[in-house]
Write a protein that holds these residues in place. Structure first.
Motif, PDB file in Angstrom:
ATOM      1  N   VAL A 137       0.835  -1.202   0.000  1.00 14.01           N
ATOM      2  CA  VAL A 137       0.000   0.000   0.000  1.00 14.01           C
ATOM      3  C   VAL A 137       0.869   1.253   0.000  1.00 14.01           C
ATOM      4  CG1 VAL A 137      -1.655   1.360   1.342  1.00 14.01           C
ATOM      5  CG2 VAL A 137      -1.991  -1.107   1.079  1.00 14.01           C
ATOM      6  N   PHE A 138       1.921   1.247   0.807  1.00  7.65           N
ATOM      7  CA  PHE A 138       2.792   2.427   0.827  1.00  7.65           C
ATOM      8  C   PHE A 138       3.379   2.689  -0.557  1.00  7.65           C
ATOM      9  CE2 PHE A 138       6.787   4.633   1.022  1.00  7.65           C
ATOM     10  CZ  PHE A 138       6.448   5.749   1.778  1.00  7.65           C
ATOM     11  N   ILE A 139       3.883   1.650  -1.206  1.00  5.39           N
ATOM     12  CA  ILE A 139       4.483   1.810  -2.530  1.00  5.39           C
ATOM     13  C   ILE A 139       3.482   2.397  -3.516  1.00  5.39           C
ATOM     14  CG2 ILE A 139       5.372   0.538  -4.532  1.00  5.39           C
ATOM     15  CD1 ILE A 139       6.665  -1.409  -2.492  1.00  5.39           C
ATOM     16  N   LEU A 140       2.296   1.818  -3.560  1.00  5.79           N
ATOM     17  CA  LEU A 140       1.344   2.177  -4.610  1.00  5.79           C
ATOM     18  C   LEU A 140       0.546   3.440  -4.293  1.00  5.79           C
ATOM     19  CD1 LEU A 140       0.160  -1.352  -5.747  1.00  5.79           C
ATOM     20  CD2 LEU A 140       1.624   0.254  -6.983  1.00  5.79           C
ATOM     21  N   HIS A 141       0.453   3.828  -3.025  1.00  2.99           N
ATOM     22  CA  HIS A 141      -0.294   5.056  -2.760  1.00  2.99           C
ATOM     23  C   HIS A 141       0.455   6.264  -3.320  1.00  2.99           C
ATOM     24  CE1 HIS A 141       2.207   6.608   0.605  1.00  2.99           C
ATOM     25  NE2 HIS A 141       1.465   7.686   0.565  1.00  2.99           N
ATOM     26  N   ARG A 142       1.760   6.216  -3.348  1.00  3.71           N
ATOM     27  CA  ARG A 142       2.515   7.324  -3.940  1.00  3.71           C
ATOM     28  C   ARG A 142       2.288   7.385  -5.452  1.00  3.71           C
ATOM     29  NH1 ARG A 142       8.581   7.774  -2.012  1.00  3.71           N
ATOM     30  NH2 ARG A 142       8.790   5.911  -3.312  1.00  3.71           N
ATOM     31  N   VAL A 143       2.141   6.222  -6.071  1.00  5.47           N
ATOM     32  CA  VAL A 143       1.938   6.188  -7.519  1.00  5.47           C
ATOM     33  C   VAL A 143       0.564   6.742  -7.875  1.00  5.47           C
ATOM     34  CG1 VAL A 143       1.985   4.751  -9.588  1.00  5.47           C
ATOM     35  CG2 VAL A 143       3.447   4.171  -7.647  1.00  5.47           C
ATOM     36  N   THR A 144      -0.463   6.281  -7.182  1.00  4.96           N
ATOM     37  CA  THR A 144      -1.803   6.784  -7.511  1.00  4.96           C
ATOM     38  C   THR A 144      -1.930   8.267  -7.191  1.00  4.96           C
ATOM     39  OG1 THR A 144      -4.173   6.366  -7.311  1.00  4.96           O
ATOM     40  CG2 THR A 144      -2.880   6.150  -5.299  1.00  4.96           C
ATOM     41  N   GLN A 171      -9.204   5.537  -9.366  1.00  2.00           N
ATOM     42  CA  GLN A 171      -8.589   5.906  -8.089  1.00  2.00           C
ATOM     43  C   GLN A 171      -9.527   5.704  -6.909  1.00  2.00           C
ATOM     44  OE1 GLN A 171      -7.269  10.019  -7.059  1.00  2.00           O
ATOM     45  NE2 GLN A 171      -5.233   9.107  -6.914  1.00  2.00           N
ATOM     46  N   ASP A 172     -10.834   5.864  -7.092  1.00  2.04           N
ATOM     47  CA  ASP A 172     -11.739   5.587  -5.985  1.00  2.04           C
ATOM     48  C   ASP A 172     -11.685   4.112  -5.603  1.00  2.04           C
ATOM     49  OD1 ASP A 172     -12.952   4.996  -8.482  1.00  2.04           O
ATOM     50  OD2 ASP A 172     -14.943   5.043  -7.576  1.00  2.04           O
ATOM     51  N   GLN A 173     -11.526   3.216  -6.579  1.00  2.00           N
ATOM     52  CA  GLN A 173     -11.374   1.795  -6.282  1.00  2.00           C
ATOM     53  C   GLN A 173     -10.035   1.522  -5.599  1.00  2.00           C
ATOM     54  OE1 GLN A 173     -11.808   0.409 -10.340  1.00  2.00           O
ATOM     55  NE2 GLN A 173     -13.917  -0.260  -9.980  1.00  2.00           N
ATOM     56  N   VAL A 174      -8.997   2.201  -6.056  1.00  2.00           N
ATOM     57  CA  VAL A 174      -7.666   2.025  -5.456  1.00  2.00           C
ATOM     58  C   VAL A 174      -7.693   2.431  -3.991  1.00  2.00           C
ATOM     59  CG1 VAL A 174      -5.262   2.778  -5.513  1.00  2.00           C
ATOM     60  CG2 VAL A 174      -6.467   2.314  -7.659  1.00  2.00           C
ATOM     61  N   TYR A 175      -8.288   3.575  -3.704  1.00  2.00           N
ATOM     62  CA  TYR A 175      -8.326   4.048  -2.318  1.00  2.00           C
ATOM     63  C   TYR A 175      -9.152   3.129  -1.431  1.00  2.00           C
ATOM     64  CZ  TYR A 175      -5.484   8.143  -1.733  1.00  2.00           C
ATOM     65  OH  TYR A 175      -4.397   8.957  -1.561  1.00  2.00           O
ATOM     66  N   ALA A 176     -10.282   2.669  -1.931  1.00  2.00           N
ATOM     67  CA  ALA A 176     -11.093   1.737  -1.146  1.00  2.00           C
ATOM     68  C   ALA A 176     -10.305   0.469  -0.841  1.00  2.00           C
ATOM     69  CB  ALA A 176     -12.383   1.407  -1.893  1.00  2.00           C
ATOM     70  N   ALA A 177      -9.572  -0.030  -1.836  1.00  2.00           N
ATOM     71  CA  ALA A 177      -8.782  -1.245  -1.639  1.00  2.00           C
ATOM     72  C   ALA A 177      -7.634  -1.010  -0.677  1.00  2.00           C
ATOM     73  CB  ALA A 177      -8.256  -1.732  -2.988  1.00  2.00           C
ATOM     74  N   MET A 178      -6.929   0.109  -0.813  1.00  2.00           N
ATOM     75  CA  MET A 178      -5.795   0.384   0.073  1.00  2.00           C
ATOM     76  C   MET A 178      -6.241   0.514   1.521  1.00  2.00           C
ATOM     77  SD  MET A 178      -3.199   2.919  -2.043  1.00  2.00           S
ATOM     78  CE  MET A 178      -4.314   4.319  -2.047  1.00  2.00           C
ATOM     79  N   ARG A 220      -3.339   9.192   6.974  1.00  2.06           N
ATOM     80  CA  ARG A 220      -2.906   9.976   5.813  1.00  2.06           C
ATOM     81  C   ARG A 220      -3.883   9.804   4.655  1.00  2.06           C
ATOM     82  NH1 ARG A 220       2.929   8.820   2.992  1.00  2.06           N
ATOM     83  NH2 ARG A 220       3.725  10.097   4.716  1.00  2.06           N
ATOM     84  N   LEU A 221      -4.220   8.564   4.333  1.00  2.00           N
ATOM     85  CA  LEU A 221      -5.075   8.301   3.183  1.00  2.00           C
ATOM     86  C   LEU A 221      -6.513   8.722   3.452  1.00  2.00           C
ATOM     87  CD1 LEU A 221      -3.764   4.837   1.932  1.00  2.00           C
ATOM     88  CD2 LEU A 221      -2.973   7.133   1.374  1.00  2.00           C
ATOM     89  N   GLY A 222      -6.963   8.563   4.676  1.00  2.00           N
ATOM     90  CA  GLY A 222      -8.310   9.018   5.001  1.00  2.00           C
ATOM     91  C   GLY A 222      -8.452  10.515   4.829  1.00  2.00           C
ATOM     92  N   MET A 223      -7.478  11.269   5.299  1.00  2.00           N
ATOM     93  CA  MET A 223      -7.514  12.722   5.143  1.00  2.00           C
ATOM     94  C   MET A 223      -7.441  13.135   3.676  1.00  2.00           C
ATOM     95  SD  MET A 223      -8.055  14.619   7.728  1.00  2.00           S
ATOM     96  CE  MET A 223      -7.908  14.763   9.510  1.00  2.00           C
TER      97      MET A 223
END
Length: 527
Positions: A137-144, A171-178, A220-223
C-alpha cells in the motif's frame, strides 16, 4: 518396425545403456545442486530489498520525482537550468515524469508481490504476509497520488502470474482497496507470531510498530479524501485514530543510512550532491537552489530549522564554515520559474557568478549521505490529528496537537548527522512567536498545513499531495515560456509514454475515464 533394421547385438547394447542411465540417475539431482546457491527465495532478503529500493533506486524515485518535480512544484527548489531542473517551470521531460511509475512497478513492487504470493497461505508467517501488504500500500499510494488511475488489483502479477498488461483501477477503487487492506492487515498483526526480525529495516520485525504505521498511513489516506468524499474521510480517520497511530518520534517509519559505504548511502542525498544538484566543486553555481518562497517563509517566522535546511555553498564545501554560512541572516532564496536569460528581467544587473550568493540545501544535515529516509513522520501524524480535532473528528486540543508536531519536527533533527539541533528554548520561542491561534476551519487549515510544508522538507512527494488536497501553503505559480500548464502548478504527472504503446488498451480506458493525460487533469480526490 523401429527395430527392423537394428541388429540384435546393437539392440542389446542400447537396452543395456538405457538400464545403466536409469540406475545411474539415483542421486544425480543432488549431485548437480550447488549447496551454496539459493534455490528458493529468502523471505527476509526479499523484504529488505524492497525497502531499500523504495527508499532509492537511482534518480527515478528520488531526485526526479521527489526533488525536480514535487520539490519544485511546492517551491522548495528553484533552478536557472531549464533542461536539468524543469519542475519550477512546469516543463515536461519524459525521464523525470515516468520515473516513479516505472520504478514502482519494475523495482519497488517486485519483491513485495513475490512475498505476498509466497506467504498468503502460511498461517505461521501471517505477520510477514500482512507487513508485506502494508508495504505494498505504501508503494502504490505514492503512484496513484502522482498519476491518478493506476494498475492496482493486478499490480505486480507479471512476476507471478504473467500478467504483463495489467488493467487500470479507478482511483476511488484504489483508495477503497488500500484502506481496506490497511485495516485488515493492522487487525491481523499478532505480536506473538514470527516476523522479519533484523531483515525489517524499519521496525526490526516489531508487529506493534507496524500496526501503528498501518493506522498512521490510514490516517494519511483518510484525510486525502476530504475534498471528494467527506463522509468517507471521516469514517477512515476515526478508524485510524481508534486503531492507534504513532505516538512519538520513536514510531517514525524510516530507513537509516550510513555515510561510510556507498551501499548504505541515502540515494537522494547522493544524487543531490552530484552534478545535477549542489556539488561543492561548482562553488555555488550548481543547478539546484532553494526557492525564495521557502527561504522567505522560514526567515519571516524565525524558524530554527533554517540552518538545518540551508547553507551557502562554502558550508557545503567546508563544514567548518557552517556556523557562518548557515546563519539565517545570510540565507537568500532563488526566485522560481526563471532561466539564465530571463532572470535578467527580474534582476537587471544579473551575472551568473551571482548564483553563489543564493542558498543551497545543506548536504551536511538534511541532505547528508547518512540522512535517514523518512517514509512517514510522527510530526505529520500530529498535524493530521490537529486537523481531525479541528473538524471535531477526535477529542483533544488542536493547539496541543499542533505544538506537538512542531516539537517533534524540530527534535527529529537529532536523527540526522551534522549535529545541528534545536534546543527546547528555541522550540518554545518559535511557538510563542508563531502560536496556533486560528478560530475558523479555513484559518486552522491554513496554519496547520503551512506548518506541514515547513516541517516536511525532503518528503516532497507527500507534501505535494497534501498541498493539492488543502491548498496550503498559498503558492504563487510561475509562467515560464512554453510551460505545459498555462502558468498553473501541475496537478498530476503524465503516464509514461511506454504505457500508451505497450499497454494501450488499459491506458486508453484510464484516460477516457479520468481525463486527458496532462499535467492539468485533476485526479479523483483532487476536486
Amino acid at each position: 518396425m523401429i527395430y527392423k533394421n537394428i541388429s540384435l547385438k546393437a539392440f542389446t547394447a542400447l537396452l543395456a545403456g538405457a538400464m545403466c542411465l536409469t540406475a545411474c540417475d539415483n542421486g544425480f539431482e543432488e549431485m548437480n545442486t550447488n549447496p551454496n546457491a539459493y534455490t528458493d527465495p529468502v523471505i527476509g532478503s526479499l523484504f529488505s530489498y524492497s525497502i531499500i529500493k523504495t527508499a532509492g533506486d537511482g534518480d527515478n524515485n528520488t531526485l526526479y520525482a521527489n526533488d525536480k518535480l514535487s520539490g519544485c512544484f511546492v517551491q522548495y527548489f528553484a533552478s536557472l537550468n531549464a533542461w536539468q531542473w524543469t519542475g519550477d517551470k512546469y516543463l515536461y521531460k519524459q525521464d523525470y515524469n515516468k520515473g516513479l511509475f516505472e520504478t514502482a512497478y519494475s523495482s519497488e513492487l517486485k519483491e513485495t508481490a513475490q512475498l505476498i504470493s509466497l506467504l498468503k497461505d502460511k498461517p505461521d508467517m501471517s505477520n510477514m504476509y500482512h507487513i508485506a501488504r502494508i508495504w505494498r500500500v505504501f508503494i502504490l499510494h505514492r503512484v496513484t497520488d502522482m498519476y491518478g488511475d493506476i494498475p492496482y488489483s493486478q499490480a505486480g502479477l507479471g512476476y507471478i502470474e504473467s500478467v504483463y498488461k495489467p488493467g487500470y483501477d479507478s482511483q476511488d477503487q484504489v483508495y477503497a482497496a488500500m484502506l481496506g487492506e490497511l485495516e485488515a492487515s493492522a487487525q491481523a498483526l499478532d505480536a506473538a507470531k514470527a516476523s522479519f526480525g533484523g531483515a525489517d529495516f524499519l521496525y526490526g520485525g516489531d508487529a506493534a510498530k507496524w500496526k501503528k504505521f498501518a493506522y498512521s498511513l490510514m490516517l494519511r489516506l483518510g484525510m486525502r479524501l476530504t475534498k471528494v468524499d467527506i463522509g468517507m474521510a471521516e469514517t477512515w480517520v476515526k478508524k485510524a485514530i481508534a486503531g492507534g497511530v504513532m505516538q512519538s518520534n520513536a514510531d517514525i517509519a524510516k530507513l537509516d543510512h550510513t555515510g561510510g559505504s556507498a551501499n548504505n548511502w541515502n540515494v537522494n542525498s547522493y544524487l543531490l550532491q552530484g552534478g545535477e544538484g549542489v556539488p561543492p566543486s561548482a562553488q555555488g553555481k550548481g543547478y539546484s537552489k532553494l526557492n525564495k518562497t521557502f527561504i522567505d517563509h522560514l526567515k519571516a517566522t524565525k524558524d530554527p530549522r533554517l540552518p538545518f535546511y540551508s547553507t551557502l555553498w562554502q558550508g557545503n564545501a567546508d563544514p567548518a564554515k557552517l556556523a557562518q554560512t548557515s546563519a539565517p541572516d545570510v540565507q537568500k532564496g532563488l526566485p522560481g520559474g526563471y532561466d539564465y536569460t530571463t532572470i535578467k528581467d527580474l534582476i537587471p544587473n544579473w551575472t551568473d557568478n551571482m548564483q553563489a550568493e543564493y542558498s543551497e540545501i545543506n548536504i551536511n544535515t538534511i541532505a547528508a549521505l547518512a540522512a535517514p529516509t523518512i517514509f512517514q513522520a510522527y510530526s505529520e501524524v500530529s498535524l493530521l490529528l490537529a486537523e481531525a480535532a479541528l473538524r471535531k473528528w477526535t477529542t483533544g486540543d488542536v493547539k496541543t496537537y499542533y505544538d506537538n508536531a512542531v516539537k517533534a519536527s524540530m527534535e527529529s533533527q537529532a536523527l540526522y548527522p551534522g549535529n545541528v539541533t534545536v534546543t527546547p528554548a528555541q522550540i518554545q520561542a518559535y511557538l510563542t512567536a508563531n502560536p496556533y491561534n486560528a478560530t475558523t476551519l479555513d484559518a486552522g487549515m491554513k496554519q496547520i498545513h503551512t506548518q506541514f510544508w515547513a516541517s516536511h522538507f525532503m518528503n516532497n512527494i507527500e507534501v505535494y499531495a497534501n498541498w493539492r488536497r488543502t491548498g496550503y501553503p498559498i503558492l504563487v505559480p510561475t509562467n515560464y515560456a512554453g510551460n505545459e500548464t498555462g502558468g498553473t502548478i501541475p496537478r498530476r504527472l503524465r503516464y509514461p509514454e511506454s504505457e500508451a504503446s505497450l499497454n494501450r488498451e488499459a491506458y486508453s480506458a484510464a484516460v477516457s475515464k479520468q481525463g486527458p493525460d496532462l499535467f492539468t487533469t485533476r485526479i479523483w480526490w483532487d476536486k
